[in-house]
Design a protein around this motif. Structure first.
Motif, PDB file in Angstrom:
ATOM      1  N   GLY A 132      -2.466   4.619   0.524  1.00  0.00           N
ATOM      2  CA  GLY A 132      -3.120   3.320   0.606  1.00  0.00           C
ATOM      3  C   GLY A 132      -3.405   2.689  -0.738  1.00  0.00           C
ATOM      4  O   GLY A 132      -3.826   1.530  -0.802  1.00  0.00           O
ATOM      5  N   THR A 133      -3.160   3.421  -1.827  1.00  0.00           N
ATOM      6  CA  THR A 133      -3.366   2.871  -3.169  1.00  0.00           C
ATOM      7  C   THR A 133      -2.436   1.677  -3.396  1.00  0.00           C
ATOM      8  O   THR A 133      -1.266   1.729  -3.023  1.00  0.00           O
ATOM      9  CB  THR A 133      -3.084   3.949  -4.240  1.00  0.00           C
ATOM     10  OG1 THR A 133      -4.031   5.003  -4.103  1.00  0.00           O
ATOM     11  CG2 THR A 133      -3.179   3.366  -5.647  1.00  0.00           C
TER      12      THR A 133
ATOM     13  N   ALA B 180       0.845  -1.195   0.000  1.00  0.00           N
ATOM     14  CA  ALA B 180       0.000   0.000   0.000  1.00  0.00           C
ATOM     15  C   ALA B 180       0.881   1.246   0.000  1.00  0.00           C
ATOM     16  O   ALA B 180       1.905   1.294   0.694  1.00  0.00           O
ATOM     17  CB  ALA B 180      -0.916  -0.005   1.219  1.00  0.00           C
ATOM     18  N   ALA B 181       0.503   2.238  -0.779  1.00  0.00           N
ATOM     19  CA  ALA B 181       1.294   3.465  -0.882  1.00  0.00           C
ATOM     20  C   ALA B 181       1.308   4.217   0.437  1.00  0.00           C
ATOM     21  O   ALA B 181       0.265   4.509   1.014  1.00  0.00           O
ATOM     22  CB  ALA B 181       0.731   4.355  -1.986  1.00  0.00           C
ATOM     23  N   ARG B 182       2.511   4.511   0.914  1.00  0.00           N
ATOM     24  CA  ARG B 182       2.657   5.370   2.083  1.00  0.00           C
ATOM     25  C   ARG B 182       2.474   6.821   1.657  1.00  0.00           C
ATOM     26  O   ARG B 182       2.484   7.141   0.476  1.00  0.00           O
ATOM     27  CB  ARG B 182       4.023   5.148   2.732  1.00  0.00           C
ATOM     28  CG  ARG B 182       4.224   3.725   3.272  1.00  0.00           C
ATOM     29  CD  ARG B 182       5.641   3.472   3.686  1.00  0.00           C
ATOM     30  NE  ARG B 182       6.554   3.507   2.548  1.00  0.00           N
ATOM     31  CZ  ARG B 182       7.834   3.223   2.620  1.00  0.00           C
ATOM     32  NH1 ARG B 182       8.377   2.890   3.790  1.00  0.00           N
ATOM     33  NH2 ARG B 182       8.601   3.269   1.537  1.00  0.00           N
ATOM     34  N   SER B 183       2.334   7.709   2.620  1.00  0.00           N
ATOM     35  CA  SER B 183       2.041   9.105   2.292  1.00  0.00           C
ATOM     36  C   SER B 183       3.119   9.733   1.419  1.00  0.00           C
ATOM     37  O   SER B 183       2.817  10.482   0.479  1.00  0.00           O
ATOM     38  CB  SER B 183       1.865   9.922   3.580  1.00  0.00           C
ATOM     39  OG  SER B 183       3.037   9.866   4.374  1.00  0.00           O
ATOM     40  N   SER B 184       4.397   9.417   1.697  1.00  0.00           N
ATOM     41  CA  SER B 184       5.491  10.003   0.918  1.00  0.00           C
ATOM     42  C   SER B 184       5.464   9.509  -0.527  1.00  0.00           C
ATOM     43  O   SER B 184       5.697  10.283  -1.469  1.00  0.00           O
ATOM     44  CB  SER B 184       6.837   9.668   1.563  1.00  0.00           C
ATOM     45  OG  SER B 184       7.009   8.258   1.667  1.00  0.00           O
TER      46      SER B 184
ATOM     47  N   ARG C 149       3.315   2.131  -9.785  1.00  0.00           N
ATOM     48  CA  ARG C 149       1.869   2.350  -9.760  1.00  0.00           C
ATOM     49  C   ARG C 149       1.156   1.131 -10.353  1.00  0.00           C
ATOM     50  O   ARG C 149       1.398   0.755 -11.497  1.00  0.00           O
ATOM     51  CB  ARG C 149       1.500   3.601 -10.554  1.00  0.00           C
ATOM     52  CG  ARG C 149       1.872   4.889  -9.856  1.00  0.00           C
ATOM     53  CD  ARG C 149       1.393   6.105 -10.617  1.00  0.00           C
ATOM     54  NE  ARG C 149      -0.049   6.083 -10.888  1.00  0.00           N
ATOM     55  CZ  ARG C 149      -0.778   7.163 -11.165  1.00  0.00           C
ATOM     56  NH1 ARG C 149      -0.190   8.344 -11.192  1.00  0.00           N
ATOM     57  NH2 ARG C 149      -2.052   7.063 -11.415  1.00  0.00           N
ATOM     58  N   GLY C 150       0.270   0.548  -9.574  1.00  0.00           N
ATOM     59  CA  GLY C 150      -0.438  -0.641 -10.030  1.00  0.00           C
ATOM     60  C   GLY C 150      -1.396  -0.376 -11.167  1.00  0.00           C
ATOM     61  O   GLY C 150      -1.744  -1.288 -11.925  1.00  0.00           O
TER      62      GLY C 150
END
Length: 245
Positions: free
Chosen positions: A204-205, A190-194, A230-231
């Motif tokens: 969260g993406t 899941a993507a962290r904020s940074s 990027r998924g």
């Protein structure tokens, strides 16, 4: 063909989804095009709004469409595919697809590696490494955040160079070694904020994290890389061959 068979065994939403997908694959709906609204599709096919919504939601979840709040639903740019069986750089892959690769340097420093990077590079945790964090872009579009660790003793002066170009080219031309073997793994994170901030996605993406340890022509573990792609824009592929023995 704006028609659905309401008496047949195939669910109505699936028929609508299939027709929209065919329009995308045939180029009738191009990347960036707005697809008809739920109301328009409801009237066109004579079905419920819930049926239309299910078709659009599935196409969105599969990466063909994306929603823009207040503007509608649009066709995505096709995902880039990269095979997992070849040791190639991001720059090489983008050129092979006719895209313009570029990098934005987010940080560059000499640090102690920590346990994970130290083990990956087979060096003591206290031995300094060069750590590079870069945003990788394809024709101006953010694709991945890449963090690279390399033993500092192997790349003296690296931090003084222009690191926006191909790192593999720098390693070959400046330091005389070629990365020709590696071990890599792939997992969903899941993507962290940074990461979300620089990739242009929500925190969260889902991202695809590629972790790789690369060796040079002398067998040295030279590079430890974590790349978060990027998924919605990237797909990794692998050819499987059945053992006939």
């Amino acid at each position: 063909m704006d028609y659905v068979d309401k008496r047949g065994p195939v669910p109505l939403y699936f028929q609508i989804k299939t027709q929209l997908l065919e329009a995308i694959e045939r180029g009738q709906l191009k990347p960036g095009d707005r697809v008809p609204s739920e109301r328009e599709l409801t009237e066109r096919y004579g079905v419920s709004r819930m049926t239309v919504r299910q078709a659009l939601v599935e196409l969105e979840s599969q990466g063909y469409l994306h929603r823009v709040q207040g503007s509608g639903t649009f066709v995505n740019t096709p995902k880039l595919e990269q095979p997992l069986v070849a040791l190639t750089s991001f720059t090489e892959e983008m050129y092979r697809r006719g895209l313009a690769p570029s990098s934005q340097l987010l940080s560059a420093q000499q640090v102690v590696p920590g346990r994970r990077a130290g083990q990956a590079l087979a060096i003591p945790e206290t031995e300094p490494v060069v750590r590079l964090e870069r945003l990788r872009l394809a024709s101006g579009q953010p694709m991945a955040v890449e963090v690279v660790h390399m033993p500092a003793t192997l790349v003296p002066g690296l931090l003084d160079l222009d690191l926006s170009s191909s790192l593999y080219t720098i390693l070959k031309e400046r330091y005389g070694f070629t990365l020709n073997r590696g071990m890599q793994s792939l997992e969903a994170v899941a993507a962290r904020s940074s990461e979300a901030k620089v990739l242009g996605v929500k925190e969260g993406t889902p991202l695809l994290m590629l972790e790789r340890v690369s060796r040079d022509q002398y067998g040295r573990q030279v590079e430890y890389t974590q790349s978060c792609y990027r998924g919605d824009r990237y797909r990794f592929t692998v050819e499987l061959i059945r053992d006939q023995g």
